[in-house]
Design an enzyme around this catalytic site. Structure first.
Site, PDB file in Angstrom:
ATOM      1  CB  SER A 144      -0.895  -0.086   1.137  1.00 24.33           C
ATOM      2  OG  SER A 144      -1.926   0.930   0.896  1.00 24.33           O
ATOM      3  NE  ARG A 178      -1.820   5.768  -1.289  1.00 26.75           N
ATOM      4  CZ  ARG A 178      -1.797   4.763  -0.253  1.00 26.75           C
ATOM      5  NH1 ARG A 178      -1.262   4.999   1.186  1.00 26.75           N
ATOM      6  NH2 ARG A 178      -2.148   3.711  -0.656  1.00 26.75           N
ATOM      7  CD  GLN A 226      -1.236   1.778  -3.750  1.00 26.72           C
ATOM      8  OE1 GLN A 226      -1.762   2.803  -3.177  1.00 26.72           O
ATOM      9  NE2 GLN A 226      -0.068   1.396  -3.403  1.00 26.72           N
TER      10      GLN A 226
END
Length: 313
Positions: free
Chosen positions: A95, A120, A253
């Site tokens: 991740s 993010r 992702q």
């Protein structure tokens, strides 16, 4: 021996991480100072002293874990003359660890990586109101069984496999009601354990689309170079080197599944004999032992680790 360098994800953070590296090596302190400056925040103080609940906030944990990984890499380079391109065949990260892997491989600068992960973390947190999403670990069902549980539990809501971590260890993510249903259903289907995770948002599922959009914009504004060794990407579990393709995969992702079990199996299939976990904790080393028992593991997160690893080269 063929090596892959791997970089941990959220959940590996702990108050005090990186402290020994910073005390022992000026190169580690430089990394922490660069990250602090890039973020306009004394993140290294938070890492060193806590409080833990503030460090665990997604927007802090993500750049902090990357900082520890990169501090360890910088120490290897400065103390041992280590060059990733000479000593590793691949990089991979779980991740957020994918960003650490790309920073280590030269795709991003350290400052850009810190800012991207701050963005993010904030975007993932904002994507879903607190309490509306959830994640659950399902232990003891294989991937196909866990995926079927998620699909059956969805009932029109979002519920999907978020992390395929190791044989018999799958994490589900989605709306809280659906994940609650999945926990009950997984137990009915014979899971050894199915439990809600203490996370602040439902990562790696369709509910994260606003965060994916934010990352598409952020990634479009940074310079990306080809990594010095290929990245084994989370969403494809295969190697990639083209910066534009990597950019797309990093966006995918956010809502896509972390295919970690398949990624480690891919590395084993390519002849990798050692996985080196760089940064805080030993989560990935533990998973590797369950996925590909033939692969050796090593950790680089403390001064003692650095010394042992450099001696073994």
């Amino acid at each position: 021996m063929t090596r892959a360098f791997t970089f941990p994800g959220q959940g590996s953070q702990a108050v005090g991480m990186g402290k020994e590296l910073a005390e022992a090596f000026p190169a580690a302190r430089e990394v922490f100072e660069e990250v602090n400056e890039a973020l306009g925040q004394d993140l290294s103080k938070l890492m060193c002293e806590g409080p833990g609940e503030e460090l665990t906030l997604t927007e802090n944990a993500q750049p902090a874990l990357m900082a520890v990984s990169m501090a360890a890499m910088r120490v290897l380079e400065k103390e041992g003359g280590f060059a990733l391109a000479d000593k590793a065949a691949y990089v991979a990260g779980h991740s957020l660890g994918e960003y650490s892997a790309l920073a280590a491989a030269g795709t991003f600068t350290l400052a850009d990586t810190a800012r991207l992960l701050k963005t993010r973390g904030q975007a993932m947190q904002k994507a879903v109101p607190v309490g509306e999403g959830a994640m659950a670990a399902v232990l003891g069902l294989d991937f196909e069984e866990a995926k079927a549980v998620a699909e059956a539990a969805a009932e029109g809501d979002v519920c999907q496999a978020a992390n395929d971590n190791a044989p018999g260890q799958v994490v589900l993510s989605g709306s809280k009601a659906a994940v609650d249903r999945a926990i009950l259903l997984a137990k009915e289907k014979g899971a050894k354990r199915a439990m809600a995770l203490d996370v602040s948002a439902p990562f790696h599922c369709a509910l994260m689309q606003p965060a994916a959009d934010a990352m598409a914009e952020a990634l479009g504004n940074v310079t990306m170079r080809a990594p010095v060794v290929p990245l084994v990407a989370n969403v494809t579990a295969s190697a990639v080197e083209d910066p534009e393709e990597i950019r797309k995969l990093l966006v995918a992702q956010v809502t896509g599944m972390v295919r970690w079990r398949e990624s480690v199996a891919y590395l084993a299939g390519k002849g990798v004999g050692q996985l080196v976990e760089v940064g805080s904790g030993k989560v990935l080393s533990g998973l590797a032992k369950r996925i590909a028992k033939e692969i050796e593991t090593a950790n680089v997160g403390t001064p003692a680790d650095v010394e042992a690893f450099l001696k073994g080269l």
